[in-house]
Enzyme design. Structure first.
Site, short mmCIF file in Angstrom:
data_model
loop_
_atom_site.label_atom_id
_atom_site.label_comp_id
_atom_site.label_asym_id
_atom_site.label_seq_id
_atom_site.Cartn_x
_atom_site.Cartn_y
_atom_site.Cartn_z
N TYR A 119 -8.12 -39.51 13.30
CA TYR A 119 -6.86 -39.29 12.58
C TYR A 119 -7.11 -38.65 11.22
CZ TYR A 119 -8.07 -43.30 9.68
OH TYR A 119 -8.70 -44.13 8.81
N HIS B 273 11.62 -4.79 -0.50
CA HIS B 273 10.29 -5.41 -0.61
C HIS B 273 10.37 -6.84 -1.12
CE1 HIS B 273 8.50 -1.71 0.38
NE2 HIS B 273 8.93 -1.10 -0.70
N ARG C 101 -7.55 -50.56 1.06
CA ARG C 101 -8.83 -50.35 0.40
C ARG C 101 -9.00 -51.36 -0.72
NH1 ARG C 101 -10.13 -44.90 -2.68
NH2 ARG C 101 -8.66 -45.77 -4.19
N GLU D 292 -17.82 -41.48 1.18
CA GLU D 292 -17.45 -40.57 0.10
C GLU D 292 -18.61 -40.25 -0.83
OE1 GLU D 292 -14.22 -42.28 -2.22
OE2 GLU D 292 -14.97 -44.31 -1.91
N GLY E 67 -13.70 -40.04 2.38
CA GLY E 67 -13.03 -39.84 1.09
C GLY E 67 -13.49 -38.51 0.54
N MET F 203 0.85 -1.19 0.00
CA MET F 203 0.00 0.00 0.00
C MET F 203 0.88 1.24 0.00
SD MET F 203 -3.20 -1.08 2.32
CE MET F 203 -2.23 -1.66 3.67
N ARG G 21 -4.05 -47.69 -1.75
CA ARG G 21 -4.91 -47.87 -2.93
C ARG G 21 -4.41 -49.09 -3.70
NH1 ARG G 21 -4.59 -41.86 -3.07
NH2 ARG G 21 -6.70 -40.99 -3.25
C1 PEP Z 1 -11.45 -40.00 -1.97
O1 PEP Z 1 -12.38 -40.12 -2.77
O2 PEP Z 1 -11.34 -39.03 -1.22
C2 PEP Z 1 -10.38 -41.00 -1.91
C3 PEP Z 1 -9.43 -40.93 -1.00
O3 PEP Z 1 -10.40 -41.99 -2.85
P1 PEP Z 1 -9.90 -41.80 -4.34
O4 PEP Z 1 -9.17 -40.50 -4.43
O5 PEP Z 1 -9.02 -42.96 -4.62
O6 PEP Z 1 -11.18 -41.83 -5.10
MG MG Z 2 -12.76 -42.03 -3.68
#
Ligand code: PEP
Ligand code: MG
Length: 911
Positions: free
Chosen positions: A880, A481, A646, A774, A795, A107, A587
Site C-alpha cells: 500500500y 494560446h 506511530r 527511514e 519513511g 515554438m 503521528r
Molecule cells: C518520514 O520520515 O517519511 C515520515 C513519514 O516521518 P516524519 O515525516 O514524521 O519524519
Molecule cells: Mg520520519
C-alpha cells in the site's frame, strides 16, 4: 544516409500516426490524415532526428538533407501543380514546428514562404486579388523578421522593443491616421507602403535586409523552426511539463492554402468535443477571410462553428453552419471520422480556400480534468473505448484540478460582475492583479497570490501563467494560446473579456471607466467566465456524478492499497470519504499541536523536562488519558480498518517553551525553579536534532514512554472491542536502524499486551507490530529487521534526507538552483528519487521479504501521493501507499494506471 524527409500527399505518404517520435505529433497526424483520404495540402516532414543532428553539428544542416528536401519539394510542386519561386505560377509553403507531444504556441511557424517581388505578380494574376497578395507578403515579412531574423538569431529585445511589435505599431499608426478600425480596411496601396516601411525598419533594426529569394526564405524558416526548440518559451514549457530536451522538433513544410482570399475563404480551429466540459458537441471557432494565426493569436473575437455551441460572447456572430452549410457538413463528417479513427477527442485546424476545405492539423486535444473524466466515461458508454482505456484517459495529475475550489455561488449571487469573458479554464481564483509574466513570477515567489492580466493571449507568458492563481485576458478565444495552456494545467482562466482595457505600461486595467491598479484584488470564475472586484469565498468542487463511478472502474484494476496519513478522527473521516482503506501514518505528536492541545502539551513538556524517572512517570500517567482518547476516537472512526499508530517521534526542542509565563508554570508544576527549567532545556539542545534523540531512541532511553503509548493503544482497542466495535491498530516504531532496538521495544509490547488482556479479561486484540524504514542502515539490514516485525513502512521523508544528506527543512536554499541547472530532475522530497533512494527501497523490500514471507510493506512519506512515486511503489511490490487525505483519489488512480500499464507490457512512466 538517414532518411530525414517524409512526404505526405494524396499520391504518396511515407509516414503514419505511429511515427510520432520521428515525425512529431503534427507530422505523424498529417501523414495519417493523408492516408485516410482526408484533404490535406501536400508537404513533407523533416524528422526530429534531423533536428538533433542539426544541433549536434552546431546549427548546421546535416549532409544529404538538402537533396532530400529538394526532392520532396519537387513532389509537392507536382502534386499542387505549382512551382516554388516560379514567377507565373508560384507555390507558397509554410514551415511549422511539431514535437512528439504538443507544445501549443511554444515554438515557431513561418507562413507564406516563397513570396517576393519576383513571385508577387504571378500570384496576383492567378488570384485576381492584389490586396490578398500584399497582405500575405506583409504577414510573411512580419513573421520572418520576428522568427528567423530576430528570435532564431538569439536577439532578445526588451518587452515592447522587438521587431514584431515595432512593425505592428507602424501598421497601427497607418490605421489610426486613416481612421480604420479593422485590418481589413487597409487598401492595396496601404499594404504596399507598409511592406516597404517594414523592410526599411528591418534593415535598420536588425542590420540585414529581408531576403527576397524563396529558397533562402525556406532554409531560413527550417533553421528557425529547429532553433525554436531551444527558444525561451519552449524551454520554460518543457521544464514545467517534464518534456526531455533531447526529443527535438520536426519541421513540417507544407503547401500554403489561404483562408484570406476573400469571403469564400476562412480558417478555423475546432474540437470534436467541448474541451472545457467534455460535452459531446462539435465545438470550435472560425474567422472568415483570415489566416490560421488570426484565430489563435486572439486578435479578433472568432465566430462560433455552429448554432448549438454559441456563447454570450459570440452570439451575434455568424456560425460556419449558417454561413457555409455544405462545407460545415463536410467538416462535421471529417471530424466524426477523425474521432472514430483516433478514438479520442481531436483538436483540428482547417482552412477554406475559395470554397474548398483543407485539413491542416489533427491532434489529441488538451482538456480540463472535468472534461477528461466526462469524456472518458461518455466514450466508454458509447463503446468507442474499452474500460481500461477509459481509466487511462483521466490522468492522476489532472485529478487535483477536479478537487479544486470553486467560487461560492452564494457569494457570487450577492455581487455584480465587473466583466465577462470566455470560460477557458475551470474553477475559481482570487488574487492581486499583475500585468507582466515577470511580475507574476516575482510576486508569487514572495508568497502573494496573483492574477495575471494581459491584453492578448501571448505564449511568452507561460512562466507567469504558471505562477498565477488565474489568468485574465482582454482578447482571444477558447482556442487561443492562453486558453490551451491554462486548460492543460487545469488553471482558472478567462479570455476575451473585451470590456477590460489593459495598460501594462502604467500598470492598470480599466473597466467601465473604473481603474484597477496593479495589486488590486479580483476574483475569477473560470467555469462561467465572470470577473469580480475583491475577494469572493470559495467552496470545494461539488462531486461530479461520474466521479464515483469512474473511481469504481479504476479500483477494479488497482492492486496497491491506498491509505491516508491522518492524526484525528476528523481527518480519518475525510480520508474514508476519499476512499482510504486505512490510516498508514498516525503521528502521535500531532495531538500536541493546534486546537485543544494546551493541556496535553503542558504534560508533554513536563515529561520532557523531568529530571528523574519518578517525575517522568508522574507526567506520563497524566498524559496517558489524552493519548488513549485520541487514539480511541481515530480507531473508532476507521471502524476496523487498519490504523498505523506511530510511537512518539517528537523533535524535542520544538516542544520546549520559550516564554517566561510557560516556563514558570512548568517550574511550579515540577516543583523546581525557572532557572532549573532553563538549565534542563539547554541540556536538551541538540546540534542536529533530526539525527538526535528522537524516535525509538527515546523509547530506548525512557522505556516508560513506549510503555505508556502501547498501553494506550491496547486499552483503546480493548474498550472498543468490549463495546462490540472493531479496531485494528498497527503499532509502528520510528527511526530504527538496528534490530536490537526492535527486539528491546518488542519485549515491552508483549508484556503490556498480556497485562491489558488480563485487565479487560479478553483473549485477544488484533494488532500488528512494525517499524518505519527511514534510515539507510535499516534498508541494508532489512532482512534482520523483518525477523522481529510484521510490517515495514518506508519513511521516505527521512530516508531521502539521510540518503541524500539533504536537510529536509533547509533544501529551499539550493533546490531551485539544482533544478534550474538540471543537476536534479525533481525535488526528491516530492517525488521519489527512483535511481538512488529507489535502490534502497527496492533492497529494503526484497531483503525484508527474504526472511519474512508475509511482511506487509507500505510507504508513508510525502511522496506517497505523487503519481510517479505511487507507480514506483507498485513496481517494487509494496502492499500500500499512504498519503494526505486529499491525495487519496490521485493515488488510487495512479495505482490503477500502473496496474493496467504493467499488464500491457510494463510501460514505464517517467523517472
Ligand atoms: C518520514 O520520515 O517519511 C515520515 C513519514 O516521518 P516524519 O515525516 O514524521 O519524519
Ligand atoms: Mg520520519
Amino acid at each position: 544516409m538517414p532518411k530525414y524527409v517524409y512526404y505526405f500527399g494524396s499520391k504518396r505518404t511515407d509516414g503514419s500516426a505511429e511515427m510520432k517520435d520521428l515525425l512529431g505529433g503534427k507530422g505523424a497526424n498529417l501523414a495519417e490524415m493523408s492516408r485516410l483520404g482526408i484533404p490535406v495540402p501536400a508537404g513533407f516532414t523533416i524528422t526530429t532526428d534531423c533536428c538533433n543532428d542539426y544541433f549536434a553539428k552546431g546549427a548546421v544542416f546535416p549532409d544529404g538533407m538538402k537533396e532530400q528536401v529538394e526532392r520532396a519539394l519537387k513532389m509537392v510542386e507536382d502534386e499542387m501543380g505549382m512551382r516554388f519561386g516560379d514567377p507565373a505560377n508560384p507555390l507558397l509553403v509554410s514551415c511549422r514546428s511539431g514535437a512528439r507531444s504538443s507544445m501549443p504556441g511554444m515554438m515557431e511557424t513561418v507562413l507564406n514562404i516563397g513570396l517576393c517581388p519576383k513571385t508577387i505578380p504571378g500570384l496576383i494574376k492567378k488570384t485576381r486579388n492584389d490586396r490578398f497578395v500584399y497582405d500575405s507578403y506583409r504577414r510573411l515579412i512580419t513573421m520572418y523578421s520576428d522568427v528567423v531574423m530576430e528570435k532564431a538569431e538569439g536577439i532578445d529585445p526588451e518587452e515592447g522593443k522587438g521587431i514584431r511589435v515595432q512593425l505592428e505599431s507602424i501598421m497601427e499608426e497607418v490605421k489610426r491616421s486613416k481612421g480604420y478600425k479593422n485590418d481589413i480596411e487597409l487598401t492595396v496601396e496601404d499594404l504596399k507602403r507598409l511592406c516597404n516601411e517594414y523592410k526599411k525598419r528591418i534593415r535598420k533594426l536588425l542590420g540585414r535586409p529581408f531576403p527576397e529569394d524563396p529558397m533562402k526564405q525556406l532554409w531560413g524558416g527550417i533553421g528557425a523552426v529547429f532553433k525554436s526548440w531551444n527558444g525561451k518559451r519552449a524551454v520554460a514549457y518543457r521544464r514545467i511539463e517534464g518534456i526531455p530536451d533531447d526529443w527535438g522538433t520536426a519541421t513540417n513544410v507544407q503547401a500554403m492554402v489561404f483562408g484570406n482570399m476573400g469571403f469564400a475563404s476562412a480558417t478555423g480551429v475546432a474540437f470534436t468535443r467541448n474541451p472545457a466540459t467534455g460535452d459531446n458537441k462539435f465545438y470550435g471557432e472560425w474567422l472568415p477571410n483570415a489566416q490560421g494565426e488570426d484565430v489563435v493569436a486572439g486578435i479578433r473575437t472568432p465566430n462560433p462553428i455552429n448554432e448549438e455551441t454559441k456563447n454570450p460572447q459570440n452570439m451575434h456572430l455568424e456560425s460556419l453552419e449558417k454561413a457555409m452549410p455544405d462545407i460545415y457538413r463536410r467538416l462535421d463528417s471529417i471530424q466524426r471520422k477523425l474521432e472514430r479513427h483516433y478514438r479520442d477527442m481531436q483538436d483540428i485546424e482547417f482552412t477554406i480556400q475559395e470554397g474548398r476545405l483543407f485539413m491542416l492539423q489533427t491532434r489529441t486535444g488538451k482538456r480540463t480534468g472535468t472534461a477528461a473524466l466526462n469524456m472518458a466515461m461518455d466514450m466508454f458508454k458509447e463503446r468507442l473505448i474499452t474500460e481500461k482505456m477509459a481509466v487511462l484517459r483521466f490522468k492522476p495529475e489532472q485529478m487535483d484540478e477536479l478537487l479544486h475550489p470553486l467560487v461560492d455561488p452564494a457569494a457570487e449571487a450577492r455581487v455584480k460582475e465587473i466583466a465577462q469573458g470566455l470560460p477557458a479554464g475551470p474553477g475559481g481564483a482570487s488574487g492581486q492583479i499583475v500585468f507582466t509574466s515577470d511580475e507574476a513570477v516575482e510576486w508569487a515567489r514572495n508568497g502573494k497570490k496573483v492574477i495575471l492580466v494581459r491584453e492578448e493571449t501571448n505564449p511568452e507568458d507561460v512562466a507567469g501563467m504558471r505562477a498565477a492563481e488565474g489568468v485574465l485576458t482582454a482578447r482571444g478565444g477558447m482556442t487561443s494560446h492562453a486558453a490551451l495552456v491554462a486548460r492543460g494545467w487545469g488553471k482558472c482562466c478567462i479570455v476575451g473579456a473585451g470590456m477590460v482595457h489593459v495598460d501594462s505600461v502604467s500598470g492598470k486595467m480599466t473597466v467601465d471607466e473604473k481603474n484597477y491598479k496593479k495589486g488590486a484584488t479580483i476574483t475569477l470564475n473560470g467555469t462561467r467566465g465572470y470577473v469580480y472586484e475583491g475577494q469572493l469565498d470559495m467552496i470545494d468542487a461539488t462531486e461530479n456524478p461520474y466521479f464515483q463511478k469512474f473511481m469504481n472502474l479504476a479500483d477494479k484494476y488497482r492492486k496497491l492499497g491506498v491509505r491516508a496519513n491522518a492524526d484525528t478522527a476528523e481527518d480519518a473521516r475525510v480520508a474514508r470519504n476519499f476512499g482510504a482503506e486505512g490510516i498508514g501514518l498516525f503521528r502521535t505528536e500531532h495531538m500536541f499541536y493546534g486546537e485543544k492541545s494546551e493541556k496535553p502539551l503542558f504534560l508533554l513538556r513536563q515529561m520532557i523536562l523531568s529530571g528523574t524517572v519518578e517525575e517522568r512517570k508522574n507526567a506520563i500517567n497524566k498524559l496517558y488519558r489524552y493519548v488513549k482518547q485520541n487514539i480511541k476516537v481515530t480507531l473508532e472512526a476507521m471502524n476496523g480498518l487498519p490504523v498505523t499508530l506511530r510511537l512518539l517521534d517528537p523533535p524535542l526542542h520544538e516542544f520546549i517553551p520559550q516564554d517566561h509565563g510557560r516556563q514558570k508554570a512548568l517550574a511550579d508544576s515540577l516543583g523546581i525553579s525557572v532557572r532549573e527549567v532553563k538549565k534542563r532545556s539547554e541540556l536538551l539542545h541538540e546540534v542536529n536534532p533530526m539525527m538526535g534523540h528522537r524516535g525509538v531512541r527515546l523509547g530506548i532511553t525512557y522505556p516508560e514512554v513506549t510503555e505508556m503509548q502501547v498501553r494506550a493503544i491496547f486499552e483503546a482497542a480493548a474498550e472498543l472491542n468490549k463495546a462490540r466495535k472493531k479496531a485494528l491498530p498497527e503499532i509502528m516504531i520510528p527511526v530504527t536502524c538496528e534490530t536490537n532496538e526492535l527486539r528491546e521495544q518488542k519485549v515491552i509490547v508483549d508484556r503490556v499486551y498480556g497485562e491489558v488482556l488480563k485487565k479487560y479479561k479478553i483473549r485477544k486484540i488484533n494488532y500488528l507490530l512494525g517499524t518505519m524504514i527511514e534510515i539507510p542502515r535499516a534498508c541494508l539490514l532489512a532482512d534482520r529487521m523483518a525477523e522481529v516485525v510484521e510490517f515495514f513502512s518506508f519513511g521516505t521523508n527521512d530516508l531521502t534526507q539521510m540518503g541524500f544528506g539533504f536537510s529536509r527543512d533547509d533544501i529551499g536554499a539550493f533546490l531551485g538552483t539544482y533544478l534550474e541547472k538540471k543537476i536534479l530532475k525533481d525535488d526528491p522530497f516530492q517525488t521519489i528519487d527512483q535511481e538512488g533512494i529507489g535502490q534502497l527501497i527496492k533492497m529494503g523490500v526484497a531483503k525484508g521479504r527474504s526472511t519474512n514471507k508475509t511482511l506487509k510493506v507500505g510507504i508513508c512519506g510525502e511522496q506517497g501521493g505523487d503519481p510517479n512515486s505511487v507507480k514506483f511503489c507498485h513496481r517494487v511490490g509494496m502492499n500500500y501507499v499512504s498519503c494526505s487525505p486529499y491525495r487519496v483519489p490521485i493515488a488510487r488512480l495512479a495505482a490503477a494506471h500502473v496496474a493496467i500499464e504493467a499488464a500491457k507490457g510494463g510501460k514505464k512512466t517517467s523517472g
